[in-house]
Design an enzyme around this catalytic site. Structure first.
Site, short mmCIF file in Angstrom:
data_model
loop_
_atom_site.label_atom_id
_atom_site.label_comp_id
_atom_site.label_asym_id
_atom_site.label_seq_id
_atom_site.Cartn_x
_atom_site.Cartn_y
_atom_site.Cartn_z
N VAL A 81 0.86 -1.18 0.00
CA VAL A 81 0.00 0.00 0.00
C VAL A 81 0.89 1.23 0.00
O VAL A 81 2.12 1.13 0.07
CB VAL A 81 -0.96 0.02 1.20
CG1 VAL A 81 -1.87 -1.20 1.19
CG2 VAL A 81 -0.19 0.09 2.52
N SER A 135 11.77 -3.72 -6.83
CA SER A 135 12.08 -2.85 -7.96
C SER A 135 11.77 -3.53 -9.29
O SER A 135 11.94 -4.74 -9.43
CB SER A 135 13.56 -2.45 -7.94
OG SER A 135 13.85 -1.59 -9.03
N LYS A 207 17.16 -0.18 -1.31
CA LYS A 207 16.20 0.19 -2.36
C LYS A 207 16.18 1.70 -2.55
O LYS A 207 16.08 2.19 -3.69
CB LYS A 207 14.80 -0.31 -1.97
CG LYS A 207 13.67 0.14 -2.92
CD LYS A 207 13.93 -0.27 -4.37
CE LYS A 207 12.68 -0.22 -5.23
NZ LYS A 207 12.05 1.10 -5.30
N HIS A 210 19.21 2.58 -4.50
CA HIS A 210 18.93 2.15 -5.88
C HIS A 210 18.16 3.23 -6.61
O HIS A 210 18.48 3.60 -7.75
CB HIS A 210 18.12 0.85 -5.84
CG HIS A 210 17.41 0.51 -7.12
ND1 HIS A 210 16.25 1.15 -7.52
CD2 HIS A 210 17.68 -0.39 -8.09
CE1 HIS A 210 15.84 0.66 -8.67
NE2 HIS A 210 16.69 -0.28 -9.05
N ASN A 211 17.12 3.78 -5.97
CA ASN A 211 16.31 4.81 -6.61
C ASN A 211 17.11 6.10 -6.81
O ASN A 211 16.91 6.80 -7.81
CB ASN A 211 15.07 5.08 -5.78
CG ASN A 211 14.03 3.99 -5.92
OD1 ASN A 211 14.35 2.86 -6.26
ND2 ASN A 211 12.78 4.31 -5.65
N GLU A 214 19.09 5.60 -9.75
CA GLU A 214 18.15 5.66 -10.88
C GLU A 214 17.90 7.11 -11.30
O GLU A 214 17.89 7.42 -12.50
CB GLU A 214 16.86 4.98 -10.47
CG GLU A 214 15.74 5.03 -11.50
CD GLU A 214 14.44 4.47 -10.92
OE1 GLU A 214 13.39 5.12 -11.11
OE2 GLU A 214 14.49 3.42 -10.27
N HIS A 474 37.55 27.28 15.18
CA HIS A 474 37.17 25.89 14.94
C HIS A 474 38.36 24.94 14.85
O HIS A 474 38.17 23.75 14.65
CB HIS A 474 36.33 25.79 13.66
CG HIS A 474 34.99 26.43 13.79
ND1 HIS A 474 34.03 25.97 14.66
CD2 HIS A 474 34.44 27.52 13.18
CE1 HIS A 474 32.94 26.72 14.56
NE2 HIS A 474 33.16 27.67 13.67
#
Length: 501
Positions: A81, A135, A207, A210-211, A214, A474
């Site tokens: 979903v 995928s 995943k 992976h995207n 992509e 710093h």
């Protein structure tokens, strides 16, 4: 005809959510001989799916309690979903009906931190939870996706037979996707494109990356197309032939293949090349942004992936860009860089490598942060088939990690080092020509800057750190002292001896 409640223990596995991805994955599972119980919040959707599919292995249920009762114990239930609150709502309704040892599998595009939270909550209730990347889009779900499961090993063992059966299959030697496969006729043999990724949110994290890759891959391909047309003056039909040719060589991939098909297609209304009637405003679902956010959180330079996300943001500002085009003109410079089709191919290959290098370094940093044990060679293997970034290129990445499982960066693998050396000249020519002609090539440029930065023993960050010490005390490290030893200059009296921090 009204559906009767299913018989108890009549299904091997269950699936909740019968949108297109859920329907296709259910049929894939059914094709492989598993009896699958299906449930959708809207009963009419379930009834329609059953009537249209007419699959003997589909066991429909109109009530959630009937759905759960139909599945053999320990139950394996896949949720497909919409990610987010919808997933939580399904889990909340499901958990009271489950028993100790049952497995809940979230196959949506969930944010990995949500998966970590859900896995912890269900573990405390004696249930297993698997967050699995899925995928390959609609076709992959139906005929064989790439599957990236994360969670406890015991949960994976219960899910493994089903996931290995339904995953895409590749040739053991070449890594190429096996031919064939159709509804009702699954591919037999080969290496399944799935493996156990790691604990809690590891599967969904991989995943997500992976995207992100992509996003970069698609932006780079779009830029290559733009260079071919705007710099080399090619027609859309000519570029289609170029991409078709590239798909027979080292750039052979799903995205190159479909690019050639898109560029060949003619609009049925106007007869023009289809790409010319598509508005240049790209959408997104957020996973690329998640990847970029994670790279910032972990301090991993993933600029090419981030640039691809930014370009989708910029593309959406269509009206602003049109207005700016009438005011802001490029002062194009004459040049004789000799950009060729081969140079564009080289730029695409090298930039693609940088995007993958960034993605795999990001996964390595996340593994260290979350105490995951990730096998990068195995991850590259399961990307070879079923998923959107499947490509011949991934076989070389698999081989790179086989040579050196502790490889710090893909650019340092001997094969890729030599490949970039051969292609680098064309890459630089393309980026330079685009800059001189006012043709945007942000991902090409970002990738080249990443490459040049990564190969530089010295960077101007020394000045940045000196500035930080000046205005914010710093501190800084010295080139003539061991790493990890810090100093500070008293800038009110800079001649005083430097102080150890």
């Amino acid at each position: 005809m009204a559906l009767s409640p299913p018989v108890a223990d009549s299904a091997d596995i269950g699936l909740i959510g019968l949108a297109v991805m859920g329907q296709n994955l259910a049929l894939n599972i059914a094709d492989h001989g598993y009896k699958i119980a299906v449930f959708n919040r809207t009963g009419a959707v379930t009834e329609k799916f059953v009537a249209e599919s007419r699959h003997a292995n589909v066991v429909p249920a109109l009530e959630l309690k009937d759905f759960v009762r139909a599945i053999k114990r320990p139950r394996r239930i896949v949720i497909l979903v919409k990610a987010g609150t919808a997933t939580d709502a399904v889990i909340d309704g499901l958990v009271p009906l489950l028993e100790k040892g049952d497995v809940v599998v979230d196959g949506g595009n969930a944010l990995f931190t949500d998966t970590i939270r859900r896995e912890k909550a269900l573990t405390e209730k004696g249930l297993f939870f698997v967050g699995s990347g899925v995928s390959g889009g609609e076709e992959g779900a139906r005929l064989g996706p790439s599957l990236m499961p994360g969670g406890r090993v015991e949960a994976w063992k219960l899910l493994e037979p089903v996931w290995r059966a339904i995953a895409a299959k590749v040739d053991e030697t070449t890594g190429k996707p096996l031919p064939g496969g159709a509804p009702g006729k699954p591919v037999v043999g080969g290496v399944p494109c799935t493996t156990y990724i790691g604990a809690d949110g590891a599967g969904h994290y991989v995943k997500m990356v992976h995207n992100g890759i992509e996003y970069a891959d698609m932006e780079l391909i779009a830029e290559a197309f733009h260079v071919l047309t705007a710099v080399l003056g090619m027609s859309v039909d000519q570029t289609a032939k170029v991409f078709s040719e590239w798909n027979t060589g080292e750039l052979d991939s799903f995205l190159i293949e479909i690019t050639a098909e898109v560029l060949k297609h003619r609009d049925v209304v106007t007869g023009k090349p289809f790409v010319d009637v598509v508005l240049d405003a790209a959408g997104q679902k957020g996973t690329g942004k998640w990847t970029s956010t994670s790279s910032l959180d972990l301090g991993v330079p993933s600029a090419t992936i981030a640039e691809a996300v930014f370009q989708r943001f910029l593309s959406a500002r269509k009206e602003e860009r049109v207005a700016a085009s009438k005011v802001l003109s490029a002062q194009k410079q004459a040049h004789s860089l000799g950009v060729t089709v081969e140079a564009v191919r080289d730029a695409l290959y090298c930039s693609k490598l940088c995007a993958y290098a960034q993605g795999f370094q990001l996964m390595a940093a996340a593994a260290a942060e979350h105490k995951w044990t990730l096998d990068f060679g195995a991850i590259a293997q399961i990307f070879r088939g079923g998923c959107i970034i499947r490509a011949r290129f991934l076989q070389k990445i698999t081989e790179a990690y086989a040579r050196n499982p502790a490889l710090a960066n893909l650019l340092m693998d001997p094969y890729f080092t030599e490949a970039v050396k051969k292609a680098e000249s064309g890459w630089r020519k393309v980026v330079a020509a685009c800059a001189l002609e006012g043709v945007p090539a942000p991902a090409f440029s970002s990738a080249l800057s990443y490459f040049d930065g990564y190969r530089s023993a010295s960077l101007p960050a020394n000045l940045i750190q000196a500035q930080r010490d000046f205005f914010g005390a710093h501190t800084f490290e010295r080139v003539d002292q061991p790493r990890g030893k810090f100093f500070h200059v008293d800038w009110l009296d800079p001649k005083r001896p430097q102080q150890d921090a």
